[in-house]
Design an enzyme around this catalytic site. Structure first.
Site, PDB file in Angstrom:
ATOM      1  N   CYS A  35       0.791  -1.367  -0.222  1.00 51.18           N
ATOM      2  CA  CYS A  35       0.137   0.018  -0.128  1.00 51.18           C
ATOM      3  C   CYS A  35       0.794   1.386  -0.011  1.00 51.18           C
ATOM      4  CB  CYS A  35      -0.982   0.103   1.377  1.00 51.18           C
ATOM      5  SG  CYS A  35      -2.105  -1.365   1.325  1.00 51.18           S
ATOM      6  N   CYS A  65      -3.294   5.904   4.661  1.00 52.09           N
ATOM      7  CA  CYS A  65      -4.722   6.310   4.375  1.00 52.09           C
ATOM      8  C   CYS A  65      -5.570   6.704   5.700  1.00 52.09           C
ATOM      9  CB  CYS A  65      -5.641   5.304   3.913  1.00 52.09           C
ATOM     10  SG  CYS A  65      -5.479   3.737   5.009  1.00 52.09           S
ATOM     11  N   CYS A 109      -3.543  -1.882   8.418  1.00 51.27           N
ATOM     12  CA  CYS A 109      -3.622  -0.722   9.086  1.00 51.27           C
ATOM     13  C   CYS A 109      -2.965  -0.551  10.612  1.00 51.27           C
ATOM     14  CB  CYS A 109      -4.220   0.589   8.679  1.00 51.27           C
ATOM     15  SG  CYS A 109      -4.680   0.536   6.986  1.00 51.27           S
TER      16      CYS A 109
END
Length: 156
Positions: A35, A65, A109
């Protein structure tokens, strides 16, 4: 479009403990190459009234993000004030629960934040061990050799 919980959005839009720390005791860097996310987590350690080492201050920076920023914010809030042993036990499931869930494709994440924290603690412990053998002699940083009980003093 990915749907995030109100708690994720709150920590994304108003993250706690965001920023670079000057002179941290430990730094953790975690990456997710798939990512292109990178997170740095900085800790300051001190002793509590019982003499145990605690995370006195903690900050993070990240390129990531909303879920990454939110996970880092929650992780720092959880770790601040905890002993190193308690902080090392923080797991991604706890972070996911505190943000009221993450989409399946964003669960990694929370793992990134946990990894950065554990790496920062490890970095602190390694630096502490390494620095035990450093002494100052004539305004120079010197290395004390355990085997010979001598000092290595660098030349000018």
């Amino acid at each position: 479009m990915i749907q995030y919980s109100k708690e994720v959005m709150k920590n994304f839009l108003h993250p706690k403990n965001y920023g670079i720390m000057k002179n941290p005791d430990g730094i953790g860097k975690a990456e997710n190459p798939e990512c292109h996310e990178v997170m740095y987590l900085y800790i300051k350690v001190s002793k509590n009234k019982d003499g145990k080492e605690i995370i006195k201050n903690i900050k993070f920076t990240t390129y990531g993000c909303a879920a990454t920023i939110s996970s880092a914010s929650v992780t720092t809030q959880l770790a601040k004030g905890k002993t190193l042993e308690e902080a090392e036990k923080i797991e991604m499931e706890e972070i996911i629960g505190l943000v009221n869930g993450l989409p399946v494709i964003k669960v990694h994440c929370s793992k990134l934040a946990c990894e950065a924290l554990k790496i920062a603690i490890k970095d602190y412990k390694e630096n502490k061990e390494r620095n035990k053998n450093l002494v100052i002699v004539d305004d120079k940083v010197c290395l004390k050799c355990k085997e010979e009980d001598k000092l290595f003093i660098p030349e000018k």
